[in-house]
Design an enzyme around this catalytic site. Structure first.
Site, PDB file in Angstrom:
ATOM      1  N   THR A   1      -0.119   4.258   5.263  1.00 37.05           N
ATOM      2  CA  THR A   1      -1.440   3.658   5.399  1.00 37.05           C
ATOM      3  C   THR A   1      -1.511   2.678   6.564  1.00 37.05           C
ATOM      4  O   THR A   1      -2.510   1.996   6.736  1.00 37.05           O
ATOM      5  CB  THR A   1      -1.865   2.940   4.118  1.00 37.05           C
ATOM      6  OG1 THR A   1      -0.785   2.133   3.679  1.00 37.05           O
ATOM      7  CG2 THR A   1      -2.242   3.921   3.055  1.00 37.05           C
TER       8      THR A   1
ATOM      9  N   HIS B   1      -9.133  35.580  -9.104  1.00 37.08           N
ATOM     10  CA  HIS B   1      -8.700  34.252  -9.550  1.00 37.08           C
ATOM     11  C   HIS B   1      -9.446  33.176  -8.770  1.00 37.08           C
ATOM     12  O   HIS B   1     -10.030  32.263  -9.359  1.00 37.08           O
ATOM     13  CB  HIS B   1      -7.181  34.136  -9.347  1.00 37.08           C
ATOM     14  CG  HIS B   1      -6.592  32.820  -9.723  1.00 37.08           C
ATOM     15  ND1 HIS B   1      -5.798  32.634 -10.825  1.00 37.08           N
ATOM     16  CD2 HIS B   1      -6.681  31.606  -9.135  1.00 37.08           C
ATOM     17  CE1 HIS B   1      -5.430  31.371 -10.908  1.00 37.08           C
ATOM     18  NE2 HIS B   1      -5.945  30.711  -9.883  1.00 37.08           N
ATOM     19  N   GLU B   2      -9.451  33.304  -7.459  1.00 39.80           N
ATOM     20  CA  GLU B   2     -10.083  32.271  -6.636  1.00 39.80           C
ATOM     21  C   GLU B   2     -11.590  32.238  -6.851  1.00 39.80           C
ATOM     22  O   GLU B   2     -12.193  31.171  -6.943  1.00 39.80           O
ATOM     23  CB  GLU B   2      -9.760  32.482  -5.151  1.00 39.80           C
ATOM     24  CG  GLU B   2      -8.288  32.287  -4.788  1.00 39.80           C
ATOM     25  CD  GLU B   2      -7.724  30.966  -5.278  1.00 39.80           C
ATOM     26  OE1 GLU B   2      -8.467  29.978  -5.371  1.00 39.80           O
ATOM     27  OE2 GLU B   2      -6.517  30.937  -5.575  1.00 39.80           O
TER      28      GLU B   2
ATOM     29  N   PRO C   1       2.572   4.821   1.170  1.00 40.31           N
ATOM     30  CA  PRO C   1       3.197   5.151   2.451  1.00 40.31           C
ATOM     31  C   PRO C   1       2.173   5.735   3.424  1.00 40.31           C
ATOM     32  O   PRO C   1       1.263   6.447   3.008  1.00 40.31           O
ATOM     33  CB  PRO C   1       4.221   6.230   2.095  1.00 40.31           C
ATOM     34  CG  PRO C   1       4.374   6.181   0.632  1.00 40.31           C
ATOM     35  CD  PRO C   1       3.155   5.567   0.054  1.00 40.31           C
TER      36      PRO C   1
ATOM     37  N   ASP D   1      -2.573  25.260 -11.319  1.00 40.35           N
ATOM     38  CA  ASP D   1      -3.814  24.853 -11.987  1.00 40.35           C
ATOM     39  C   ASP D   1      -3.492  24.174 -13.306  1.00 40.35           C
ATOM     40  O   ASP D   1      -4.084  23.146 -13.644  1.00 40.35           O
ATOM     41  CB  ASP D   1      -4.687  26.085 -12.265  1.00 40.35           C
ATOM     42  CG  ASP D   1      -5.043  26.830 -10.994  1.00 40.35           C
ATOM     43  OD1 ASP D   1      -5.054  26.185  -9.939  1.00 40.35           O
ATOM     44  OD2 ASP D   1      -5.289  28.047 -11.080  1.00 40.35           O
TER      45      ASP D   1
ATOM     46  N   GLY E   1       0.825  -1.199   0.000  1.00 37.57           N
ATOM     47  CA  GLY E   1       0.000   0.000   0.000  1.00 37.57           C
ATOM     48  C   GLY E   1       0.854   1.241   0.000  1.00 37.57           C
ATOM     49  O   GLY E   1       2.070   1.162   0.213  1.00 37.57           O
TER      50      GLY E   1
END
Ligand code: ADP
Ligand code: MG
Ligand code: ZN
Length: 609
Positions: A212, A429-430, A210, A506, A208
């Site tokens: 976990t 922008h946000e 790292p 983005d 699995g």
């Protein structure tokens, strides 16, 4: 037994130094010690002393005369002086007031003493220095584990009380726990299985990403099993000397066989279990170690009750021989936790800190999609630290919410200086992201928008939180996501008629997603269900490598670009249609710096009359 890197060479080195030391000692130091009490003086002084009647003993040698005379303070002193052809000397001595004895004044030094000074003393000194040096060396070496201890395995032996971990410490991971519980049960009641004739898997491989809880699961097994538990990390087999790793494996299994029933846990097994490649003269040491491991795993009796657990986050790099039935025949996946799992993990860790009475763990779990157990544990700890920092006695909901952002995006940079103009661009922008997200069907609701810069370099961000966990992403959702990602840049273009570097992250994310759509999910128009990329490192970042011709690669790029372009146009369209809301929301955000999804939706749905 101690061993030097190159014993012969360094032994020679020390012998040479030893002889040098002895030489220096004999030439300089020992004459100084021995001759310090004999003063040399002039012949005339000798004669004067005879005349004055101070001389009591004389010895005339071939070259030198030694005599004993009284010093000014009355003590006797041995002098030496050169010998002269002086026929009057005898008469002079007769005439001296004192009686002069002809004895041997200058004592040939004792040969034993001589030997002592010139050989024993330097050797003893040398040994002292050597000892001190070796001690320092050992100290340094002890920091380099096992360089000196010849292939002795140093697996820690755990018994129940020592790890202190039980299955109740592991939240979520129910499938993994179930598989391990069976193994523990076998070790407790082997006859139950023997009656039916069932054999227990000899080995189980925990795989699995790292964090976990693979290591944690193994420790819990140790805590529950009540049998000796040998824990060793794969890297501990990697030794300075060829053959040492194999010797360690042998030793480990010998001990395990003696202590059976028991569990052997090898953490990060990919260190030694890598595929053997065809290269001649490859990594001999590692291959020998692996071969020894394979042999040992075949060698022991499955009924005896030695169970091998191993953990790795790179199962695809393991040697196939290691994975075949009879060795690690059971694979226990430890996947990233789902919503329920995250909530459970948060609760397990929250037990260890003081919290306020009502905490909505579900909300935190929803905001942390994709976080591993280790990250969730870290979130709880960060929240506790924040509570202390703010002088509170218990962790509150806001501590947890803030620490989610700390783990995702870093700490707030409160005193970062950003000009009002730039602040405005960031706000638009946000809001661009948030508006595009809100105006699409297949997009997760906006949870929070902020323009407070973070230490990760983010100048602001829009958090979207799904109501429930998603296991599938539809084509529509993926397209909506790309459009949302382009929303920020679209707002900059529409309002300021320019574009900034603020969109770099983005762009990265949008490209990654669009690329995956084309190459792995078969979601493009020109390719059918064709795998164009293969994922090489599933649990570690998921790097992909192209598996197609270069012409196809060029086509993929076109396709990816087309997807993003479409999404970008869509985002611009959405924003132009909602221009007044964009202005209103951006100014509101500029003023507040952080707004919740609720505030955002309220303003968005407000109807102006
Ligand atoms: P890895 O899978 O990389 O070996 P670890 O077992 O070392 O991960 O997990 C690191 C830490 O994360 C654990 O010590 C524990 O605090 C936390 N953790 C991970 N998974 C879980 C889980 N399922 N339940 C509770 N804590 C967990
Ligand atoms: Mg681990
Ligand atoms: Zn952005």
């Amino acid at each position: 037994m101690k061993m030097e890197k190159n014993p012969k060479k360094s032994l020679m080195y020390y012998i040479i130094i030893g002889f040098l030391l002895i030489f220096v000692f004999n030439a300089v130091i020992s004459p100084m010690i021995r001759n310090q009490q004999i003063k040399s003086t002039s012949y005339s002084y000798f004669l004067e002393q005879i005349d004055a009647g101070n001389v009591s003993e004389v010895e005339i040698q071939d070259q030198q005369i030694f005599f004993v005379a009284d010093d000014e303070d009355g003590s006797k002193q041995i002098y030496s002086t050169g010998k002269m052809d002086d026929p009057n000397l005898t008469e002079r001595m007769y005439n001296s007031e004192s009686e002069i004895a002809f004895t041997s004044v200058y004592e040939e030094s004792d040969p034993l003493l001589d030997f002592f000074f010139s050989w024993i003393l330097p050797i003893v000194l040398l040994m002292v220095i050597w000892n001190v040096f070796m001690k320092g060396m050992n100290k340094r070496m002890s920091n380099m584990p096992n360089a000196m201890s010849f292939g002795k395995n140093n697996a820690k032996i755990y018994v129940k009380s020592q790890t202190g971990k039980t299955f109740s410490d592991v939240a979520g991971q129910d499938e993994a726990k179930e598989a391990l519980v069976e193994i523990v049960d076998f070790l407790h009641n082997p006859q139950k299985y023997a009656e039916i004739g069932a054999n227990l898997p000899k080995g189980a491989l925990l795989v699995g990403p790292p964090g976990t809880g693979k290591t944690l699961l193994a420790q819990a097994v140790a805590g529950e099993a009540n049998v000796p538990f040998f824990s060793i990390s794969g890297s501990e087999f990697v030794e300075m000397f060829v053959g040492m790793g194999a010797a360690k494996v042998r030793d480990l299994f010998k001990q395990a066989n003696e202590k059976a029933p028991c569990i052997v846990f090898i953490d990060e097994i990919d260190t030694i279990g890598k595929k053997r490649d065809g290269n001649i003269g490859g990594n001999d040491e590692r291959e020998q170690t692996l071969n020894q491991l394979l042999t040992e795993m075949d060698g022991f009796d499955g009924k005896k009750g030695v169970v091998i657990l191993a953990a790795t986050n790179r199962p695809e790099s393991l040697d196939p021989a290691l994975l075949r039935p009879g060795r690690f025949d059971r694979r226990i996946p430890a996947e990233l936790p789902d919503l329920g799992g995250r909530e459970a993990i948060l609760k397990v860790h929250a037990c260890k800190v003081k919290t306020e009475k009502y905490i909505d763990y579900n909300a935190i779990a929803r905001a942390t999609a994709g976080a591993s157990g280790a990250e969730l544990a870290n979130i709880i700890n960060e929240a506790a630290l924040r509570a202390v920092r703010n002088g509170r006695k218990a962790v509150s909901q806001s501590d947890l919410e803030e620490s989610v952002e700390v783990v995702i995006a870093g700490y707030q940079r409160k005193n970062a200086v950003i000009s009002p103009k730039e602040k405005e661009i960031i706000a638009y922008h946000e809001i661009g992201h948030a508006l595009v997200a809100a105006k699409q069907q297949n997009s997760a609701p906006v949870h929070k928008i902020t323009i407070i810069p973070r230490t990760s370099g983010a100048l602001g961000y829009t958090m979207q939180v799904d109501q429930e966990d998603k296991v599938l992403i539809s084509r529509e959702e993926a397209l909506a996501r790309i459009a949302t990602l382009t929303g920020g840049r679209s707002a900059e273009e529409l309002i300021f008629n320019t574009c900034t570097t603020g969109a770099s992250n983005d762009i990265e994310q949008a490209t990654k997603l669009a690329r995956a759509m084309v190459t792995r999910y078969g979601m493009s128009s020109s390719f059918d269900m064709m795998a164009l990329e293969t994922v090489t490192n599933q649990y570690l970042g998921g790097d992909a490598s192209l598996a197609c011709s270069s012409e196809t690669a060029a086509k993929i790029d076109e396709e990816v670009n087309a997807l993003i372009k479409n999404a970008h146009e869509k985002a611009v369209r959405i924003l132009s249609e909602n221009m007044d809301k964009l202005h209103e929301l951006a100014h509101y955000l500029l003023e507040k710096e952080t707004i919740t999804g609720e505030e955002f939706m309220n303003i968005l749905n407000e109807v102006h009359v």
